[in-house]
Design an enzyme around this catalytic site. Structure first.
Site, mmCIF file in Angstrom:
data_model
loop_
_atom_site.group_PDB
_atom_site.id
_atom_site.type_symbol
_atom_site.label_atom_id
_atom_site.label_comp_id
_atom_site.label_asym_id
_atom_site.label_seq_id
_atom_site.Cartn_x
_atom_site.Cartn_y
_atom_site.Cartn_z
ATOM 1 N N HIS A 12 0.798 -1.131 0.081
ATOM 2 C CA HIS A 12 -0.030 -0.267 0.066
ATOM 3 C C HIS A 12 0.950 1.271 -0.015
ATOM 4 O O HIS A 12 1.090 1.707 1.078
ATOM 5 C CB HIS A 12 -0.997 0.037 1.254
ATOM 6 C CG HIS A 12 -2.152 1.001 1.154
ATOM 7 N ND1 HIS A 12 -3.419 0.626 1.223
ATOM 8 C CD2 HIS A 12 -1.905 2.401 0.998
ATOM 9 C CE1 HIS A 12 -4.091 1.834 1.196
ATOM 10 N NE2 HIS A 12 -3.194 2.837 0.934
ATOM 11 N N HIS A 14 1.580 4.899 -2.256
ATOM 12 C CA HIS A 14 0.860 5.933 -3.269
ATOM 13 C C HIS A 14 2.234 6.425 -3.945
ATOM 14 O O HIS A 14 2.756 6.947 -3.326
ATOM 15 C CB HIS A 14 -0.118 6.923 -2.736
ATOM 16 C CG HIS A 14 -1.230 6.312 -2.232
ATOM 17 N ND1 HIS A 14 -2.453 6.411 -2.923
ATOM 18 C CD2 HIS A 14 -1.671 5.730 -1.094
ATOM 19 C CE1 HIS A 14 -3.540 6.143 -2.284
ATOM 20 N NE2 HIS A 14 -3.051 5.351 -0.834
ATOM 21 N N ASP A 16 2.273 9.534 -5.914
ATOM 22 C CA ASP A 16 2.246 10.596 -5.825
ATOM 23 C C ASP A 16 2.818 11.279 -4.224
ATOM 24 O O ASP A 16 3.483 12.148 -4.254
ATOM 25 C CB ASP A 16 0.875 11.598 -6.013
ATOM 26 C CG ASP A 16 -0.332 10.848 -5.198
ATOM 27 O OD1 ASP A 16 -0.065 9.828 -4.473
ATOM 28 O OD2 ASP A 16 -1.184 11.518 -5.648
ATOM 29 N N GLY A 160 -9.560 8.208 -2.340
ATOM 30 C CA GLY A 160 -10.446 9.491 -2.164
ATOM 31 C C GLY A 160 -10.970 9.866 -0.649
ATOM 32 O O GLY A 160 -11.022 8.721 0.101
ATOM 33 N N HIS A 187 -9.965 1.266 -0.279
ATOM 34 C CA HIS A 187 -9.533 1.993 0.847
ATOM 35 C C HIS A 187 -10.787 1.797 1.746
ATOM 36 O O HIS A 187 -11.884 2.300 1.277
ATOM 37 C CB HIS A 187 -9.375 3.197 0.595
ATOM 38 C CG HIS A 187 -7.869 3.677 -0.019
ATOM 39 N ND1 HIS A 187 -7.467 3.441 -1.012
ATOM 40 C CD2 HIS A 187 -7.000 4.196 1.060
ATOM 41 C CE1 HIS A 187 -6.094 3.922 -1.074
ATOM 42 N NE2 HIS A 187 -5.917 4.519 0.114
ATOM 43 N N GLU A 190 -10.989 3.762 7.183
ATOM 44 C CA GLU A 190 -9.744 4.409 7.466
ATOM 45 C C GLU A 190 -10.543 5.729 8.147
ATOM 46 O O GLU A 190 -9.765 6.353 9.116
ATOM 47 C CB GLU A 190 -8.992 5.175 6.157
ATOM 48 C CG GLU A 190 -7.963 6.144 6.536
ATOM 49 C CD GLU A 190 -7.021 6.736 5.299
ATOM 50 O OE1 GLU A 190 -7.617 6.571 4.422
ATOM 51 O OE2 GLU A 190 -6.279 7.194 5.555
ATOM 52 N N ASP A 267 2.113 3.621 2.944
ATOM 53 C CA ASP A 267 1.023 4.565 2.538
ATOM 54 C C ASP A 267 1.706 5.576 1.790
ATOM 55 O O ASP A 267 1.402 5.726 0.497
ATOM 56 C CB ASP A 267 0.282 5.168 3.584
ATOM 57 C CG ASP A 267 -1.406 5.625 3.139
ATOM 58 O OD1 ASP A 267 -1.587 5.221 2.133
ATOM 59 O OD2 ASP A 267 -2.063 6.393 4.012
#
Ligand SMILES: [Zn+2]
Length: 321
Positions: A12, A14, A16, A160, A187, A190, A267
């Site tokens: 997991h 990301h 960006d 998102g 997701h 969370e 993450d």
């Protein structure tokens, strides 16, 4: 236990939120402060957390940025001895300067392939549908990404704002993914929504991201354990965004005791200021320096990876450690 030298997996992460500072500076042609990219120790909220994605996303609007971003990312994780990465990103967040979804995915794939060659890191790309995008947009992205399944792309995700856009609104996307044979993680849980965790199970998710809210329902925990659904936990990020308040109420051990396939992940390496080594050391120190626990978490990651060959590859790597 030398966690730093242990061959690791990250399921997991990301892209960006994990671009290196030097890549961002090179691409933007200016110096940026660490504070502009990484949350402070006392990060107050998810809002503060999300602000840190502004600059990296600017770097992912052309093919060069996407390819270099992916390549330098692999270079960086190899130093952390991450040898299998499932990197995720939302292709439709990179089309603001006119790139097509296909161009975006191909550019990232080129960077990942070059990284794999040079730094010997196995990878899979998880494409993220976005909760704030239209169904039409998400379905078009899925259709485009499906052509790359097994050719770089390994799965679909939904990212998102989970509290504003419940997962139930996206059933059509996952039904379509199922029809197309595209596996998925979602997701879920969370921001406290048990409903989203339940929905993910009903939709047939192979894994979920974070999953903190699952602790509220003992029956559903058993269901998750029986189904072998992976839970990708990300401790540092979870404390920063206030998904969890403290280690005392962090459900990692509880999930493991229920038999759930929990893994520990980063993450966002840059936004959270973390690495796989740091995450595992935190867990190791927090749970009584339990070496077996660390191996269980890594084995769970290998077991729930979207690439079925990964378990065998890592068994060999870990042999004799
Ligand atoms: Zn995430």
């Amino acid at each position: 236990m030398d966690i730093e030298q242990l061959p690791k997996l990250d399921l997991h992460c990301h892209l960006d939120g994990s671009l290196t500072k030097s890549m961002i500076e090179k691409h933007l042609g200016k110096e940026v402060t660490r504070e502009a990219l990484t949350v402070s120790q006392d990060c107050k909220s998810l809002t503060e957390y999300l602000e840190k994605f502004d600059l990296p996303l600017q770097c992912l609007q052309d093919e060069k940025g996407l390819e270099e971003g992916a390549y330098t990312f692999v270079e960086e994780i190899a130093k952390d001895k991450v040898e299998y990465i499932e990197v995720r990103f939302a292709p439709m967040l990179s089309v603001h300067e006119g790139l097509s979804c296909r161009q975006v995915i191909e550019a990232v794939r080129r960077g990942m392939e070059r990284g794999k060659e040079d730094f010997h890191v196995h990878y899979g790309i998880i494409v993220c549908a976005m909760r704030n995008h239209s169904e039409e947009q998400n379905l078009a992205m899925l259709k485009c990404a499906r052509e790359y399944l097994g050719e770089g792309v390994c799965a679909l995700d939904l990212a998102g704002d989970e509290s504003a856009f419940p997962t139930a609104q996206y059933r059509n996307i996952f039904q379509e993914a199922k029809r197309l044979g595209m596996p998925y993680t979602i997701h879920s849980g969370e921001t406290g929504s048990l409903e989203n965790v339940r929905e993910a199970w009903e939709l047939g998710a192979a894994r979920i991201g974070h999953g903190i809210a699952l602790k509220k329902d003992p029956e559903l925990m058993k269901t998750y354990a029986r189904a072998g659904i992976g839970v990708e936990m990300c401790p540092t990020s979870n404390f920063q965004t206030k998904a969890a308040q403290s280690w005392q109420d962090y459900p990692l051990r509880q999930f493991l005791e229920e038999g759930i396939k929990v893994s520990v992940n980063t993450d966002n390496r840059t936004v959270s200021g973390t690495t796989m080594t740091k995450e595992l050391i935190r867990v190791y120190e927090q749970y009584g320096r339990d070496e077996e626990l660390i191996f269980t978490l890594l084995q769970n990651a290998a077991d729930t990876a979207f690439n079925p060959k990964i378990r065998e590859i890592f068994e060999k790597k870990w042999k004799g450690i």
